[in-house]
Design a protein around this motif. Structure first.
Motif, short mmCIF file in Angstrom:
data_model
loop_
_atom_site.label_atom_id
_atom_site.label_comp_id
_atom_site.label_asym_id
_atom_site.label_seq_id
_atom_site.Cartn_x
_atom_site.Cartn_y
_atom_site.Cartn_z
N SER A 1 0.84 -1.20 0.00
CA SER A 1 0.00 0.00 0.00
C SER A 1 0.87 1.24 0.00
CB SER A 1 -0.95 0.01 1.20
OG SER A 1 -0.30 0.55 2.34
N ALA B 1 0.93 3.43 2.11
CA ALA B 1 1.35 3.77 3.48
C ALA B 1 2.85 3.58 3.66
CB ALA B 1 0.59 2.92 4.49
N GLU C 1 5.41 -4.05 15.54
CA GLU C 1 4.59 -3.22 14.66
C GLU C 1 3.12 -3.58 14.85
OE1 GLU C 1 4.79 -4.20 10.59
OE2 GLU C 1 3.61 -2.46 10.01
N GLY D 1 -0.85 -3.02 13.97
CA GLY D 1 -1.68 -2.52 12.87
C GLY D 1 -0.92 -2.65 11.57
N ALA D 2 -0.52 -3.88 11.24
CA ALA D 2 0.42 -4.09 10.13
C ALA D 2 -0.25 -4.35 8.78
CB ALA D 2 1.35 -5.26 10.47
N GLY E 1 0.47 -4.75 5.08
CA GLY E 1 1.86 -5.17 5.29
C GLY E 1 2.93 -4.32 4.66
N SER E 2 2.58 -3.10 4.19
CA SER E 2 3.63 -2.33 3.51
C SER E 2 4.69 -1.80 4.50
CB SER E 2 3.04 -1.20 2.68
OG SER E 2 2.49 -0.22 3.50
N LEU F 1 1.73 -7.38 13.78
CA LEU F 1 0.42 -7.94 14.12
C LEU F 1 -0.71 -7.04 13.62
CD1 LEU F 1 -0.98 -6.47 17.04
CD2 LEU F 1 1.44 -6.87 17.46
N ASP F 2 -1.83 -7.68 13.40
CA ASP F 2 -3.03 -6.92 13.03
C ASP F 2 -4.26 -7.73 13.41
OD1 ASP F 2 -3.48 -4.38 10.85
OD2 ASP F 2 -5.24 -5.62 11.30
N THR G 1 -4.89 -10.77 15.26
CA THR G 1 -4.45 -10.53 16.64
C THR G 1 -4.90 -9.14 17.06
OG1 THR G 1 -2.55 -11.97 16.35
CG2 THR G 1 -2.37 -10.35 18.10
N ASP G 2 -5.88 -9.08 17.95
CA ASP G 2 -6.35 -7.78 18.44
C ASP G 2 -5.39 -7.31 19.53
OD1 ASP G 2 -7.53 -5.65 19.71
OD2 ASP G 2 -9.54 -6.50 19.69
N PHE G 3 -4.67 -6.24 19.24
CA PHE G 3 -3.62 -5.79 20.14
C PHE G 3 -4.15 -5.49 21.55
CE2 PHE G 3 -1.12 -2.34 22.05
CZ PHE G 3 0.07 -3.04 22.20
N LEU H 1 -6.35 3.22 21.41
CA LEU H 1 -5.34 2.31 20.83
C LEU H 1 -3.93 2.80 21.18
CD1 LEU H 1 -6.94 1.66 17.31
CD2 LEU H 1 -6.79 0.04 19.20
N LYS I 1 0.33 6.47 15.14
CA LYS I 1 -0.59 7.31 14.37
C LYS I 1 -1.72 7.80 15.28
CE LYS I 1 -3.16 5.32 11.04
NZ LYS I 1 -2.91 5.40 9.61
#
Ligand SMILES: C[S@@+](CC[C@H](N)C(=O)[O-])C[C@H]1O[C@@H](n2cnc3c(N)ncnc32)[C@H](O)[C@@H]1O
Length: 227
Positions: A37, A39, A61, A63-64, A67-68, A93-94, A110-112, A155, A176
Motif C-alpha cells: 500500500s 502507506a 509493529e 496494525g500491520a 503489510g507495507s 500484528l493486526d 491478533t487484536d492488540f 489504541l 498514528k
C-alpha cells in the motif's frame, strides 16, 4: 439532514475519489515498487528523517495489515535474507488477516488490545526487549471526528502501556493519531516517559486528513511509566 458519515461514504465511492486515488503518485509508486500500500511511503519518509530503523533492531509493529510498513522494516533491518551479523526481528500484528511477509514474525487476526494477544507478543519476544514500537493502528473510521479521535487515542494509550513493559531504555515509539482535543495531553504524557516528543505529518499522509504521527524518542525506563 444527511450525516457527515454518509456524505463521506458517498464521496469515497464517487468518481472523483477514485480518480484522485488513481492519479495519486504514492499509489503509482507503491505499485511500481511492489509495496502492498501507499502507506509504505509514510514510514520511508519518517525513517529517512529520523533514522528509526537499523539492522539488528527488534521492532514491534501494531496494525500491520496489509503489510507495507512490514516490507519496509524487513528491508531496513536487512532480515530477508539476513545480511547482517546482528540479525534483528520484526513482530508484525493486526486484528485483520494478512499474507505473511518473508523475514517477519507475522501475527494476523491478533487484536492488540486483548491480554492474550499481548502475552503472545511477549512470548514471541522471548525475554528480549524492543528497540522500537510502532503503531499504525486505526479504528474503522466513522466520519465523526471526536469519536474517531477518542477511539484511536484508546489504541495509542494501550500501545504506550505495553511499551512501558517491553521497550528498551533509550528505545523509540511512533504512533498514528487523528489530531484532536486529547493530542496535547498525549504529548504531555509521552514527554514524561521519553526524552523528546515530536508531531510528524509525512507528505504521503493526505493533507485533508487529520492523521498525524507522534514520535517519542529516548525511553527513560520503566520507572518513568505514568500510566
Ligand atoms: C492504516 S492500516 C495499517 C496499514 C499498514 N501500516 C501498512 O503499511 O500496510 C490500520 C490497521 O490497523 C488495524 N487495527 C485497528 N485496530 C486494531 C487492533 N485493536 N489490533 C490490531 N490491529 C488493529 C486495522 O485492522 C488496519 O489493518
Amino acid at each position: 439532514m444527511k450525516s457527515y458519515h454518509s456524505i463521506l461514504i458517498r464521496y469515497m465511492s464517487s468518481k472523483s475519489w477514485m480518480e484522485r486515488h488513481v492519479r495519486d503518485t504514492f499509489v503509482k509508486q507503491s505499485r511500481y515498487q511492489n509495496y502492498r500500500s501507499r502507506a509504505a511511503f509514510k514510514l520511508i519518509e519518517m525513517n529517512d528523517r529520523y533514522r528509526l530503523l537499523k539492522p539488528g533492531m527488534i521492532v514491534i509493529e501494531c496494525g500491520a495489515a496489509p503489510g507495507s510498513w512490514t516490507q519496509v522494516i524487513v528491508e531496513c533491518l536487512r532480515i530477508n535474507p539476513p545480511e547482517c551479523y546482528k540479525t534483528g526481528a520484526v513482530i508484525a500484528l493486526d486484528k485483520a488477516d494478512f499474507a505473511p511477509i518473508p523475514g517477519a514474525i507475522c501475527l494476523p487476526k491478533t487484536d492488540f488490545t486483548s491480554h492474550i494477544s499481548q502475552a503472545n507478543i511477549l512470548s514471541a519476544l522471548s525475554d528480549r526487549k524492543a528497540d522500537l514500537i510502532l503503531s499504525d493502528m486505526s479504528p474503522n473510521v466513522s466520519g465523526q471526528h471526536d469519536y474517531d479521535h477518542e477511539r484511536i487515542m484508546q489504541l495509542v494509550y494501550s500501545t504506550i502501556r505495553f511499551s512501558s513493559i517491553c521497550l528498551k531504555d533509550q528505545g523509540n515509539f511512533l504512533a498514528k493519531i487523528f489530531n484532536g482535543n486529547q493530542t496535547e495531553k498525549l504529548i504531555e504524557d509521552l514527554s514524561k516517559m521519553f526524552q523528546k516528543v515530536r508531531q510528524v505529518k509525512p507528505e504521503a499522509s493526505r493533507a485533508d486528513s487529520t492523521e498525524l504521527y507522534v514520535l517519542a524518542t529516548g525511553f527513560k525506563g520503566r520507572e518513568n511509566q505514568i500510566l
